[in-house]
Design a protein around this motif. Structure first.
Motif, mmCIF file in Angstrom:
data_model
loop_
_atom_site.group_PDB
_atom_site.id
_atom_site.type_symbol
_atom_site.label_atom_id
_atom_site.label_comp_id
_atom_site.label_asym_id
_atom_site.label_seq_id
_atom_site.Cartn_x
_atom_site.Cartn_y
_atom_site.Cartn_z
ATOM 1 N N ALA A 44 5.575 11.309 0.543
ATOM 2 C CA ALA A 44 5.981 9.989 1.019
ATOM 3 C C ALA A 44 5.286 8.885 0.227
ATOM 4 O O ALA A 44 5.895 7.860 -0.107
ATOM 5 N N GLU A 45 4.003 9.074 -0.100
ATOM 6 C CA GLU A 45 3.277 8.057 -0.850
ATOM 7 C C GLU A 45 3.852 7.888 -2.254
ATOM 8 O O GLU A 45 3.952 6.765 -2.755
ATOM 9 N N LEU B 27 5.341 4.382 -3.500
ATOM 10 C CA LEU B 27 4.810 3.717 -4.693
ATOM 11 C C LEU B 27 5.903 3.419 -5.703
ATOM 12 O O LEU B 27 5.910 2.360 -6.335
ATOM 13 N N ALA B 28 6.832 4.356 -5.855
ATOM 14 C CA ALA B 28 7.951 4.123 -6.774
ATOM 15 C C ALA B 28 8.798 2.943 -6.308
ATOM 16 O O ALA B 28 9.245 2.117 -7.123
ATOM 17 N N ALA B 29 8.984 2.844 -4.998
ATOM 18 C CA ALA B 29 9.778 1.744 -4.449
ATOM 19 C C ALA B 29 9.032 0.418 -4.587
ATOM 20 O O ALA B 29 9.630 -0.616 -4.921
ATOM 21 N N TRP B 30 7.725 0.417 -4.321
ATOM 22 C CA TRP B 30 6.929 -0.802 -4.494
ATOM 23 C C TRP B 30 6.985 -1.259 -5.957
ATOM 24 O O TRP B 30 7.063 -2.472 -6.237
ATOM 25 N N LYS B 31 6.929 -0.313 -6.881
ATOM 26 C CA LYS B 31 6.992 -0.666 -8.298
ATOM 27 C C LYS B 31 8.323 -1.330 -8.631
ATOM 28 O O LYS B 31 8.371 -2.318 -9.373
ATOM 29 N N TYR C 215 8.516 5.834 8.669
ATOM 30 C CA TYR C 215 7.160 6.149 8.232
ATOM 31 C C TYR C 215 6.988 7.659 8.114
ATOM 32 O O TYR C 215 7.390 8.414 9.009
ATOM 33 N N GLU C 216 6.418 8.085 7.004
ATOM 34 C CA GLU C 216 6.083 9.497 6.805
ATOM 35 C C GLU C 216 4.690 9.579 6.207
ATOM 36 O O GLU C 216 4.328 8.799 5.323
ATOM 37 N N GLU D 15 0.847 -1.187 0.000
ATOM 38 C CA GLU D 15 0.000 0.000 0.000
ATOM 39 C C GLU D 15 0.889 1.245 0.000
ATOM 40 O O GLU D 15 2.004 1.224 0.523
ATOM 41 N N PRO D 16 0.418 2.339 -0.572
ATOM 42 C CA PRO D 16 1.283 3.509 -0.761
ATOM 43 C C PRO D 16 1.735 4.186 0.521
ATOM 44 O O PRO D 16 2.766 4.855 0.523
#
Length: 426
Positions: free
Chosen positions: A160-161, A165-169, A154-155, A142-143
């Protein structure tokens, strides 16, 4: 009562919560069968559970220790890449052998580790209801939460989202070979292909986290089937370990473990020993059964070094735990109200360390910053500042109030096993 199959990774950090849950279900009258590589047999049967081996050719006796010895010397992206290669090789065996073995054992439902390769595809092919077990940190994307391979704080907020999201991708791209391998088998079996390997494979009935909500970053997008159970621990599902208790002298106790996988970096143990030498405390170091032995170390007078330690019993007496950030060791520390100094190495350990920092139950030092002086300073800080223990004890109370093992068993019975009659009729 149901006949339940368990699919678990062979690492101790995955076996311990899985067998605890299995014993809990068995005590409630269900029949349990684990399917695993041969090296798991002694552990599983020794805990009073049924076991069926697979992959006898690919995974002969002793093969897992060879893999662990190699993995224990890796860190960061090297460790992750080796893990990915292992999962692809295991998935091939799983697809070839498990459908027949599970059918022959008349399994009615499955409990599948979130990271077990190919397990959900086999379950769907056999039309068996299954629960997903997050033995490590829950891998739900989740973003608002950074990926589990990163030590990010955590931010809140849009910036931060976008970063998350870029890192999850990027993580998703790293898992494309695994997803595509799974999808090739899903196509052969007439199953819908995955878009995202993990999100699409997790159970729609029950996803059970071996993690309390109090030890997670703030989440907003978990599915309705997700449940925080908390640490799945059972004394009956742990092997007794000999330990020289008579050597303890009453001084504050520091327990240090790098787990059973990332324990091949000898220099970390040497830094821990030197950092704790001379402190008004006793140090217990568990080498985790790796290639390193006590005879190869310069052991100070206040230290006890053993191949394995009875971790739950040691933590009952400990004032501090030095850990690699494995989820099992971290949660067992919190179950005993013990603060930590974390030295994350690879896999989800950076994210566990981020949660230690977020909950203020300890301090974190990265490998690139690890020196004797820096570690000694953090050990002294966590030992002497009562706020760390106060917050750890607050989490301890929250964990015990949840009755994790009972809660997890009830979830499986009400959400997964309830599906069995309907499927039999169909």
């Amino acid at each position: 009562m149901a006949r339940i199959g368990f699919l678990s990774l062979s690492a101790t950090g995955h076996i311990n919560p899985a067998t605890a849950l299995a014993r809990g279900l068995q005590d409630r009258g269900h029949e349990i069968i684990f399917f695993g590589v041969t090296d798991m047999a002694h552990t599983i049967t020794g805990r009073g559970l049924g076991f069926i081996p697979y992959g006898l050719k690919e995974y002969p006796v002793g093969s897992m220790q060879q893999l662990y010895n190699k993995l224990g010397k890796l860190k960061g992206t090297e460790g992750f890449q080796f893990f990915l290669e292992r999962m692809l090789a295991q998935a091939e065996v799983v697809f070839r052998e498990l459908p027949q073995l599970i059918t022959e054992q008349k399994i009615e439902a499955l409990v599948i580790d979130q990271l077990f390769p190919g397990g959900p595809t086999v379950a769907q092919y056999l039309d068996l209801p299954y629960a997903s077990l997050a033995a490590a940190l829950a891998a739900n994307e989740e973003p608002g939460v950074p990926p589990l391979t990163l030590n990010w704080d955590y931010e809140d907020g849009v910036v931060a989202e976008v970063r998350n999201l870029a890192a999850w991708k990027q993580i998703g791209m790293a898992f494309i070979p695994w997803r595509d391998f799974d999808n090739s088998q899903r196509k052969a079996w007439g199953l819908t292909p995955y878009t995202k390997l993990f999100q699409d494979s997790f159970s729609l009935l029950a996803q059970i986290a071996n993690q309390p909500k109090a030890f997670d970053l703030p989440r907003k997008e978990l599915p309705a089937s997700f449940y925080y159970a908390g640490p799945l621990v059972s004394a009956a599902a742990r092997q007794p370990v000999d330990f020289p208790w008579e050597r303890l002298d009453g001084r504050p106790l520091i327990y240090a473990s790098m787990g059973t996988l990332q324990n091949g970096l000898d220099w970390i143990f040497r830094i821990i020993l030197e950092a704790c030498a001379g402190l008004d405390a006793q140090l217990i170091v568990s080498l985790g059964g790796g290639a390193l032995t006590a005879s190869e170390l310069d052991i100070p007078s206040n230290a006890i070094v053993v191949p394995y330690a009875p971790q739950p019993q040691v933590l009952e007496r400990a004032a501090l735990c030095i850990t690699h950030g494995g989820l099992n060791t971290t949660l067992e520390s919190l179950m005993n109200g013990v603060p930590m100094v974390a030295i994350p190495i690879t896999n989800d350990q950076p994210a566990v360390a981020a949660r230690i920092r977020y909950t203020q139950t300890g301090e974190v030092i990265l490998l690139e910053d690890l020196t004797v002086d820096r570690l000694r300073d953090l050990v002294k800080k966590v030992l002497t500042e009562s706020s760390y223990r106060d917050r750890s004890q607050a989490l301890q109370r929250a964990i015990l109030a949840e009755r994790p093992l009972i809660h997890a068993c009830e979830i499986i019975e009400s959400k997964v096993l309830s599906e069995i009659p309907a499927r039999k009729i169909n």
